[in-house]
Design a protein around this motif. Structure first.
Motif, mmCIF file in Angstrom:
data_model
loop_
_atom_site.group_PDB
_atom_site.id
_atom_site.type_symbol
_atom_site.label_atom_id
_atom_site.label_comp_id
_atom_site.label_asym_id
_atom_site.label_seq_id
_atom_site.Cartn_x
_atom_site.Cartn_y
_atom_site.Cartn_z
ATOM 1 N N TYR A 264 5.937 6.954 -1.591
ATOM 2 C CA TYR A 264 7.000 7.146 -2.568
ATOM 3 C C TYR A 264 6.658 6.337 -3.822
ATOM 4 C CZ TYR A 264 9.667 8.744 1.536
ATOM 5 O OH TYR A 264 10.085 9.400 2.673
ATOM 6 N N THR A 265 6.737 6.973 -4.989
ATOM 7 C CA THR A 265 6.338 6.322 -6.235
ATOM 8 C C THR A 265 7.090 5.022 -6.472
ATOM 9 O OG1 THR A 265 5.863 8.498 -7.191
ATOM 10 C CG2 THR A 265 6.041 6.645 -8.712
ATOM 11 N N VAL A 266 8.409 5.050 -6.282
ATOM 12 C CA VAL A 266 9.226 3.881 -6.610
ATOM 13 C C VAL A 266 8.828 2.678 -5.754
ATOM 14 C CG1 VAL A 266 11.117 4.452 -5.012
ATOM 15 C CG2 VAL A 266 11.590 3.149 -7.122
ATOM 16 N N GLN A 267 8.436 2.897 -4.520
ATOM 17 C CA GLN A 267 7.984 1.810 -3.656
ATOM 18 C C GLN A 267 6.537 1.420 -3.957
ATOM 19 O OE1 GLN A 267 8.587 3.177 0.361
ATOM 20 N NE2 GLN A 267 10.824 3.176 0.214
ATOM 21 N N LEU A 272 2.148 -2.305 -5.879
ATOM 22 C CA LEU A 272 1.032 -2.630 -6.779
ATOM 23 C C LEU A 272 1.298 -3.935 -7.515
ATOM 24 C CD1 LEU A 272 0.189 0.871 -8.341
ATOM 25 C CD2 LEU A 272 -1.149 -0.390 -6.649
ATOM 26 N N ALA A 273 2.524 -4.095 -8.022
ATOM 27 C CA ALA A 273 2.867 -5.335 -8.725
ATOM 28 C C ALA A 273 2.736 -6.537 -7.809
ATOM 29 C CB ALA A 273 4.281 -5.233 -9.289
ATOM 30 N N GLU A 301 14.074 4.105 -13.459
ATOM 31 C CA GLU A 301 14.060 3.530 -12.114
ATOM 32 C C GLU A 301 12.677 3.055 -11.681
ATOM 33 O OE1 GLU A 301 14.886 4.982 -7.473
ATOM 34 O OE2 GLU A 301 15.152 6.368 -9.161
ATOM 35 N N ILE A 302 11.654 3.861 -11.912
ATOM 36 C CA ILE A 302 10.317 3.507 -11.445
ATOM 37 C C ILE A 302 9.721 2.377 -12.279
ATOM 38 C CG2 ILE A 302 7.951 4.416 -11.258
ATOM 39 C CD1 ILE A 302 9.308 7.099 -10.358
ATOM 40 N N ARG A 303 9.933 2.408 -13.581
ATOM 41 C CA ARG A 303 9.501 1.287 -14.429
ATOM 42 C C ARG A 303 10.184 -0.008 -13.996
ATOM 43 N NH1 ARG A 303 7.817 0.313 -19.832
ATOM 44 N NH2 ARG A 303 7.754 2.558 -20.290
ATOM 45 N N GLU A 304 11.490 0.068 -13.759
ATOM 46 C CA GLU A 304 12.233 -1.126 -13.349
ATOM 47 C C GLU A 304 11.744 -1.657 -12.012
ATOM 48 O OE1 GLU A 304 16.277 0.090 -13.374
ATOM 49 O OE2 GLU A 304 16.365 0.333 -15.564
ATOM 50 N N SER A 305 11.402 -0.769 -11.084
ATOM 51 C CA SER A 305 10.886 -1.201 -9.784
ATOM 52 C C SER A 305 9.593 -1.985 -9.954
ATOM 53 C CB SER A 305 10.646 0.022 -8.892
ATOM 54 O OG SER A 305 10.060 -0.340 -7.665
ATOM 55 N N TYR A 306 8.729 -1.507 -10.813
ATOM 56 C CA TYR A 306 7.455 -2.182 -11.068
ATOM 57 C C TYR A 306 7.665 -3.538 -11.738
ATOM 58 C CZ TYR A 306 2.831 -3.019 -13.119
ATOM 59 O OH TYR A 306 1.633 -3.584 -13.501
ATOM 60 N N GLU A 307 8.472 -3.561 -12.773
ATOM 61 C CA GLU A 307 8.683 -4.805 -13.516
ATOM 62 C C GLU A 307 9.458 -5.822 -12.694
ATOM 63 O OE1 GLU A 307 10.499 -3.398 -17.097
ATOM 64 O OE2 GLU A 307 8.575 -2.794 -18.009
ATOM 65 N N HIS A 308 10.416 -5.366 -11.897
ATOM 66 C CA HIS A 308 11.200 -6.288 -11.067
ATOM 67 C C HIS A 308 10.321 -6.964 -10.021
ATOM 68 C CE1 HIS A 308 14.165 -7.456 -7.897
ATOM 69 N NE2 HIS A 308 14.882 -7.781 -8.969
ATOM 70 N N GLY A 310 7.320 -7.867 -10.538
ATOM 71 C CA GLY A 310 6.378 -8.761 -11.203
ATOM 72 C C GLY A 310 5.330 -8.083 -12.053
ATOM 73 N N GLY A 311 5.378 -6.761 -12.138
ATOM 74 C CA GLY A 311 4.418 -6.047 -12.974
ATOM 75 C C GLY A 311 4.643 -6.335 -14.448
ATOM 76 N N LYS A 312 3.562 -6.335 -15.211
ATOM 77 C CA LYS A 312 3.651 -6.730 -16.629
ATOM 78 C C LYS A 312 3.613 -5.553 -17.596
ATOM 79 C CE LYS A 312 3.662 -11.046 -15.380
ATOM 80 N NZ LYS A 312 4.927 -11.823 -15.423
ATOM 81 N N ASP A 313 2.629 -4.678 -17.440
ATOM 82 C CA ASP A 313 2.376 -3.656 -18.453
ATOM 83 C C ASP A 313 2.513 -2.276 -17.825
ATOM 84 O OD1 ASP A 313 1.555 -2.123 -20.551
ATOM 85 O OD2 ASP A 313 -0.306 -3.209 -20.937
ATOM 86 N N PHE A 314 3.557 -1.548 -18.194
ATOM 87 C CA PHE A 314 3.849 -0.214 -17.655
ATOM 88 C C PHE A 314 3.760 0.793 -18.792
ATOM 89 C CE2 PHE A 314 6.477 3.374 -16.587
ATOM 90 C CZ PHE A 314 6.447 3.507 -15.207
ATOM 91 N N THR A 315 2.909 1.804 -18.643
ATOM 92 C CA THR A 315 2.753 2.838 -19.668
ATOM 93 C C THR A 315 3.046 4.199 -19.059
ATOM 94 O OG1 THR A 315 1.030 1.558 -20.786
ATOM 95 C CG2 THR A 315 1.178 3.907 -21.321
ATOM 96 N N TYR A 316 3.965 4.934 -19.681
ATOM 97 C CA TYR A 316 4.206 6.303 -19.246
ATOM 98 C C TYR A 316 3.430 7.263 -20.141
ATOM 99 C CZ TYR A 316 6.220 10.831 -18.459
ATOM 100 O OH TYR A 316 6.353 12.178 -18.203
#
Length: 345
Positions: A264-267, A272-273, A301-308, A310-316
């Motif tokens: 699942y992408t959100v997980q 990854l983070a 939702e998916i960006r927030e999951s990554y950043e929450h 600990g992920g730093k740089d998210f590009t769509y």
């Protein structure tokens, strides 16, 4: 019989045309409760989408789901709504694609063709647009569902709706339905170019190719969607010239309690983070146009999951939308299916 030889009281006969009809998933007419409820009811009542027995599913849908979900879905649509045109981005982009195709088709085939779009759910409906095309004289129609990868819940239900509409016609036109285009070289090249355009020379720690999900059971029942998604990702990696392991194939928009295609992408982005991958990009190769699943779900939702996590740089990376390369992909598919029906202008 032609109009020149018809008796005076014969119904008018339009000159024969070839229609090009593209189809996308659909959109509510507005983000208010009743617009959302009508749209969700049509969508979630489709047995291709939810194949549970009606006696089991409809009471749940009509009772609990359609009482609550229009509020939450409407709030999400409001976040991305094109207020200037009072329509969803999917409607705006699909119209832009149609206008671009119409101009390209007119340049290539002149007034022999008519280019329109329809939605499987909502408006303009497949039946409404088909009626209009036949009334305008279309005796042949090329039907292109805008789903690169085939799935019963997308390509097949779009075809189903076209065939249902044809059942109501006294004089049915000839119809050609287009194959999925998940591995077309021009489509893969357009995807790769879109990655380069957004990222430039930068290579992310991971490129997540997020496809719309489906119940895992559909795969075991013979749906080819999962395999076609995997092939699209593999061909994209080859087109970019990247090493193995840098592109992950994941699935989003999970609904209900049944197990869906994984990961699942959100997980996955959160994982990854947590692993220390601080730079990811996300692309949506299953969507021909940006929509609620990309503009709100991925960028929300998916960006927030990554950043929450600990992920730093998210590009769509946006969908191909009405990009010129995407229009050429569509034109290529149409040329493959229109042979013998039209001649160069």
């Amino acid at each position: 019989m032609t109009s020149a030889h018809a008796p005076a009281d014969h119904p008018a006969i339009k000159p024969g045309k070839t229609g090009i009809l593209i189809a996308n998933l659909g959109t509510p007419d507005g983000y208010d409760y009743w617009s959302m409820r009508r749209y969700l009811n049509e969508f979630l009542s489709d047995r291709r989408v939810i194949d549970y027995p009606a006696w089991k599913w409809q009471p749940l849908l009509q009772g609990i789901i359609l009482t609550k979900r229009p509020f939450t879905s409407g709030a999400n649509y409001k976040l991305i709504w094109n207020e200037e045109r009072n329509e969803s981005p999917l409607m705006t982009i699909t119209r832009d694609q149609t206008e671009a195709l119409r101009a390209r088709a007119a340049a290539e085939w002149g007034d022999q063709v008519m280019v329109e779009f329809c939605m499987r759910y909502g408006n303009p409906s497949t039946r409404e647009v088909l009626d209009r095309m036949i009334a305008a004289g279309c005796r042949r129609i090329v039907f292109l569902p805008l789903y690169p990868q085939y799935a019963g819940a997308t390509s097949a239900t779009a075809n189903d709706q076209l065939f249902r509409a044809l059942m109501e016609q006294k004089w049915q036109p000839s119809v050609r339905t287009c194959d999925p285009y998940f591995d077309r070289p021009d489509y893969i090249a357009a995807l790769a170019d879109s990655v380069r355009r957004v990222l430039g020379d930068r290579k992310p720690g991971r490129l997540v190719a997020s496809y719309h999900g489906m119940p895992k059971r559909y795969l075991t029942e013979g749906d080819p969607y999962h395999c076609q998604c995997q092939k699209t990702s593999r061909l994209l990696q080859q087109a970019l010239g990247w090493q193995d392991g840098i592109i992950d194939t994941t699935f989003q928009s999970v609904f209900g309690t049944e197990e869906w295609l994984r990961p699942y992408t959100v997980q996955h982005v959160a994982h990854l983070a947590q692993q220390g991958v601080g730079d990811i990009a996300v692309i949506s190769p299953a969507f021909a146009a940006d929509c609620i699943e990309t503009l709100e779900e991925i960028n929300g939702e998916i960006r927030e999951s990554y950043e929450h996590a600990g992920g730093k740089d998210f590009t769509y990376i946006p969908c191909l939308n009405a990009d010129a390369a995407h229009i050429e992909v569509m034109m290529g598919i149409i040329r493959d299916n229109i042979g013998g029906w039209v001649s160069p202008a």
